[in-house]
Design an enzyme around this catalytic site. Sequence first.
Site, short mmCIF file in Angstrom:
data_model
loop_
_atom_site.label_atom_id
_atom_site.label_comp_id
_atom_site.label_asym_id
_atom_site.label_seq_id
_atom_site.Cartn_x
_atom_site.Cartn_y
_atom_site.Cartn_z
N ASP A 77 29.59 71.16 -59.42
CA ASP A 77 30.60 71.77 -58.56
C ASP A 77 31.17 70.80 -57.53
OD1 ASP A 77 29.87 74.12 -59.89
OD2 ASP A 77 28.50 74.75 -58.31
N GLU A 253 37.76 81.32 -60.91
CA GLU A 253 36.94 80.99 -59.74
C GLU A 253 37.23 79.55 -59.29
OE1 GLU A 253 32.92 81.48 -61.06
OE2 GLU A 253 33.09 79.97 -62.62
#
Length: 582
Positions: A77, A253
């Site tokens: 991430d 997302e």
Amino acid sequence: MKTSKFNFEWLCNRKTMAVLACLFLASGVSVEAKEKAPKNAPVFTNFVYQGDDKIYKENPLQSGEFYNPILQGCYPDPSITRKGGDYYLVNSSFAMFPGVPIFHSTDLVNWKQIGHVLDRESQLKVEDCGISAGVYAPAISYNKNNDTFYMITTQFSGGFGNMVVKTQDPMKGWSDPIKLQFGGIDPSLFFDDNGKAYLVHNDAPDRGKEQYEGHRVIKIWDYDVENDRVIPGTDKIIVDGGVDIKKKPIWIEGPHIYKKDGRYYLMCAEGGTGGWHSEVIFVADDPKGPYTPAPSNPILTQRYFPQNRANKVDWAGHADLVEGPDGKYYGVFLAIRPNEKDMVNAGRETFILPVDWSGDFPVFENGLIPLECKLKLPKGVEYKAGKDGFFPNGNFKFEDSFASDSLDLRWIGLRGPREKFISIAKKGGLQITPFATNIKEVKPTSTLFYRQQHSSFSASTTLKFKPKAENELAGLTCYQNERFNYVFGVTKKDKDYLLVLAKTAKGQTTIVASTKIDVEAPVSLQVVADGNDYRFNYAVEGGEYTNLGGTVSGDILSTNVAGGFTGSLIGLYATLTNDIRP
């Protein structure tokens, strides 16, 4: 990636996964335990980790090249920002402590870790959550209007929820968290040129409007910079479902907004963080939309290629963009490199690609073909990986004699500070004051972890330890989570000292092998992995290594089998509640 239905849903439904994990499952650190160590506390010396991946042997770097990923092992991430000529990058850390590793670069190729954003217990409360809960998807951004850096994230533990921390100098630490009053996950801040600020994040559809499993939306709020809060009543859905809701896209997302040439671009991950992962882009004339998807989405993915391709890189997505020193754009993103059995042991890693933004929409260069392990260096950049404190790449060696008063930043704890159980022994080496917890418990453990960064590797350490009772054990662990791991350590049974290899799968522990051992002299412990095959070896007083337990499968250390979002860790482990009884 072939996964069972259960594991695929585990990978995609990140919010549910984090809640379940909670239910059942900086700078150099001064090496000084807060509790007094017992006289027989285990001492570890001479830790050596050596990568041995075939891909690097077959693809040596030529002049003007560097390796991708730029951060090997569990660094998922990624988010990136820039102030002038300085670039800062952060990653998810889940229940690892300290949390959110932060890196600095001036050229986007060579990176130094400068610490962790969340390095205090007031910032990070993960003491009672599973390893794959805790801190998700941090987003770092720089606001030139007030010369301040922000790191915003969702912490699935400690009662935090969505939160933000700030600093004017990432080299000097970050504020305590400020809780933000909104739901959902993956928040990101955008600061416009006119001083206005906005917050975007993933959320559920309005009540009663969910159309299918994995249906999510992207919301935007006006953000009050002076008071660090979303402004009530300003929230608006700007993406419903994804690029085309008629195709039932899942898990939109990881949103980020960028401004270029007077227009606003919203980039998001789509498809879940497994085999259908991708990156998509939208454009608008106003930060609050309406947003129109690019006609050529996705702009990054690896999902369309044969599963049996050589040197496979997969699951690419969850990206962030930044303008490089040369005026060209670059994107960092996560992806995985499975082993020969298609198992994901090293976890999600940080990759980078140049981005072509010469047209209306950005596109990752070579991001829609099978990713390769090498990239061309930007003009004028020298490759310094592994030198002068820069992060290594390729088949590197990491050595630590534990002779320094400070701990290398690559060492991490789990659910609590390392300082509470580590110290420098009087005669040298790292001494661990064992906790009355073991690694199968959802509690802080007295274990110092190093990330597995290759499919094939060796890791070894020398242990001086004489247990007094069966409840004491110290040694190495290969750890995916609290329910899936190997322990290779020294303990006691009656009057005998034993070296034991134990396997825990689905929370159930079985003994693979054990042998009597002389503990009057130091014992060297080693794990050697060749893809999915792991072997645990030992040597006494500098002798030749002897195998214990034969070849065992590394599948329990993979995301495929163990689930979750982390990679496998190698730990120096000690406990006062050993339950491995040969």
